[in-house]
Design an enzyme around this catalytic site. Structure first.
Site: not given
Length: 414
Positions: A154, A204
């Protein structure tokens, strides 16, 4: 530049043949010398230690969780996800901004390949959940959670695509210093919010996000150097379809094998197919539907109501093409592979070919095919036909976006 004759009679220029040879050489060298395994042995322990060390920080950051923040960062993740761009890019093509659309499509395929290759090569874990709270509000996020962590796709994609859109707007539109500063500030803010959101959602670590931003910056800088050459080659180069088809095939092999299977290769295959479909379609129809003189949205030639009509016609059409091409390839590709003696299995699309001891024995019995000697150079014994099926359906979908659907628009005066 002189053309040389490749196998099968397709003419390739010297640089094209050299590029394909380099990729094929890399595939062989990576397999023969175990380069993925060696790179993983160096990088994975360090990244894993960093992710574990950052877990307390992530937990402290998540203490501020709130339903509104969950919704905000979940929506933000959807806006910069692969499915969003898959739906957004056709609209960009049909709005008349074909150059921006094809460049963003190829850039996204490039980002997806490099980012997922690094992910599967390193095979580093995401933050452990539990104890980290992981928010997966959509099926897409649940699939993303099955991938490895470093780098954050992303963050990488946001840097590249926001950066390229900003470059395109400032290059081809009127601007002053205030607009430049505003655009740059908004892009940086968006990247920062995406990065913070990936940590907040538990997807993450900070190391993953920083790696994604750094990789994205390097890829964007490279793309801004070569994008005009790539576009010129796509719209008016020689042997474009032959070269890109050969490159697409090689890129299916030039991909590292992860420690454990993940959906990353499936995403790469899909965007590999999309890139080929776009390139092939643009080659066929550039002067009809994608040249600089086509009308832009909100112009007298393409009012907003006509654009809405394009969307209502175009979206169902490309979905039908995708469905039909998938059904056709599920029947045709196994027949072709069996005829040519290429050993195949299927992980999900063709139940009769699902891997088993029996199917492996059948595959071994087919190795007398004359193409087997060629395919034996690559590091698999039997090939997953689902890769080919996935490639064909997404290539067909992309081709319909830039070729079939614009032809329908012309027929309907849209």
């Amino acid at each position: 530049m002189e053309a040389i004759t490749a196998a099968g009679g397709a003419g390739l220029t010297k640089w094209q043949a050299a590029a394909l040879s380099a990729v094929a050489g890399w595939v062989w060298a990576a397999s023969f010398f175990g380069l993925t395994r060696r790179a993983r042995a160096l990088a994975q322990p360090w990244v894993t230690r960093r992710v574990l060390a950052e877990t307390p920080s992530i937990l402290r950051f998540q203490m501020m969780h709130h339903k509104l923040l969950d919704s905000f960062f979940s929506v933000l993740s959807c806006v910069v996800s692969v499915p969003f761009y898959t739906g957004f890019l056709p609209l960009l093509f049909w709005s008349g901004h074909s150059k921006l659309a094809r460049q963003m499509t190829l850039l996204m395929a490039f980002c997806d390949y490099l980012g997922n290759s690094v992910k599967d090569a390193v095979s580093a874990p995401r933050p452990s959940s539990p104890p980290v709270r992981r928010v997966t509000a959509t099926e897409d996020e649940k699939e993303n959670a099955m991938e490895y962590g470093l780098p954050s796709s992303h963050a990488l994609n946001t840097v590249c695509l926001m950066g390229y859109m900003l470059h395109y707007v400032l290059t081809y539109g009127p601007h002053d210093n205030v607009m430049v500063a505003t655009g740059l500030s908004l892009a940086l803010l968006f990247v920062m919010l995406v990065g913070v959101g990936r940590i907040y959602l538990g997807m993450h670590s900070l190391t993953d996000v920083i790696a994604g931003i750094c990789f994205g910056g390097v890829i964007l800088a490279f793309w801004l150097v070569v994008h005009n050459y790539v576009d010129a080659f796509v719209v008016s180069g020689k042997n474009v379809t032959t070269f890109w088809a050969s490159l697409s095939l090689l890129l299916c092999f030039a991909y590292p094998k992860p420690e454990f299977p993940t959906p990353s290769f499936e995403y790469h295959t899909a965007f590999n197919g999309v890139a080929f479909g776009i390139v092939y379609g643009i080659q066929q129809t550039y002067f009809h539907f994608h040249n600089p003189d086509v009308p832009l949205i909100f112009s007298p030639q393409l009012p907003f109501i006509a654009f809405v009509g394009r969307v209502l016609v175009g979206i169902p059409t490309i979905l039908v093409v995708k469905f039909c091409s998938k059904a056709l390839s599920k029947w045709l590709l196994p027949v072709m592979c069996n005829t040519l003696g290429i050993p195949i299995v299927s992980s999900c699309y063709v139940p009769a070919l699902k891997a088993s001891d029996k199917s492996k024995d059948k595959s071994d019995a087919k190795q007398a095919g004359y193409l087997q000697k060629v395919f034996s150079l690559f590091p698999q014994k039997a090939y997953d036909v689902d890769t080919g099926i996935r490639f064909v359906q997404y290539a067909s979908l992309a081709w319909s976006v830039v070729d079939l659907v614009p032809a329908i628009f012309t027929h309907l005066n849209l």
